[in-house]
Design an enzyme around this catalytic site. Structure first.
Site, PDB file in Angstrom:
ATOM      1  N   ASP A  81      35.032 -71.243  33.488  1.00 40.33           N
ATOM      2  CA  ASP A  81      35.431 -69.987  32.856  1.00 40.33           C
ATOM      3  C   ASP A  81      36.897 -70.026  32.418  1.00 40.33           C
ATOM      4  O   ASP A  81      37.632 -69.055  32.599  1.00 40.33           O
ATOM      5  CB  ASP A  81      35.182 -68.819  33.809  1.00 40.33           C
ATOM      6  CG  ASP A  81      35.234 -67.459  33.104  1.00 40.33           C
ATOM      7  OD1 ASP A  81      35.083 -67.414  31.863  1.00 40.33           O
ATOM      8  OD2 ASP A  81      35.434 -66.446  33.801  1.00 40.33           O
ATOM      9  N   LEU A  82      37.307 -71.138  31.848  1.00 41.30           N
ATOM     10  CA  LEU A  82      38.673 -71.232  31.337  1.00 41.30           C
ATOM     11  C   LEU A  82      38.775 -70.421  30.054  1.00 41.30           C
ATOM     12  O   LEU A  82      37.952 -70.565  29.157  1.00 41.30           O
ATOM     13  CB  LEU A  82      39.051 -72.697  31.068  1.00 41.30           C
ATOM     14  CG  LEU A  82      39.134 -73.586  32.301  1.00 41.30           C
ATOM     15  CD1 LEU A  82      39.298 -75.039  31.887  1.00 41.30           C
ATOM     16  CD2 LEU A  82      40.274 -73.139  33.204  1.00 41.30           C
TER      17      LEU A  82
END
Length: 169
Positions: A81-82
């Site tokens: 979830d960057l």
């Protein structure tokens, strides 16, 4: 009993730290049950709304993000979830990677996460990889894909998909 994501965040915070990750100080507990996390406050919000982005600052963010991705992958970890909203800026304008509940660890000799480890709807769809969006097997490439989209965001001040369509599907 904790939900799966909080258990992953507890495990990650208990075992890992890096100079480019938001500093973890400890847990909040109620009756011996972990109910929260104590992280260093990042007073300048997230990269998504940060206004001091010039070319030099882009290089700082890219270098620190690269360092974190290298650290994750060398420890068999995938963030998943960057995004600019998960890059927080401290009082010295340094970027730190945050949001650790989506991190998963590969087992020895695994190239991708098995299906039971997947969560399709983890938040940052503009920055998530196609395989994550459609529930296929996730690998290190998932973080690299997000890294590329963050670089685009840094230099263009918008997400790449905005210019192609109003909603990524």
């Amino acid at each position: 009993d904790h939900g799966g994501d909080i258990d992953h965040e507890i495990d990650f915070c208990s075992k890992y730290s890096h100079r480019c990750l938001t500093r973890f100080y400890g847990f909040l507990k109620k009756n011996q049950t972990i109910i929260g996390f104590i992280y260093e406050f990042q007073s300048n919000g997230s990269l998504l709304h940060y206004s001091e982005i010039d070319e030099f600052y882009c290089i700082i963010v890219i270098a620190r993000l690269f360092e974190v991705i290298e650290y994750f992958h060398s420890n068999s970890l995938i963030h998943r979830d960057l995004s600019p909203s998960n890059i927080l800026i401290n009082h010295d304008n340094l970027p730190y990677i945050s949001d650790f509940e989506t991190i998963r660890q590969l087992e020895k000799n695994q190239d991708f996460l098995p299906d039971y480890n997947l969560t399709n709807n983890i938040g940052s769809s503009f920055y998530s990889s196609p395989e994550l969006d459609i529930g296929q097997k996730v690998s290190y490439k998932t973080d690299i894909y997000s890294f590329g989209l963050i670089i685009y965001f840094l230099f263009n001040k918008e997400n790449m998909w905005k210019s192609f369509c109003s909603d990524k599907s």
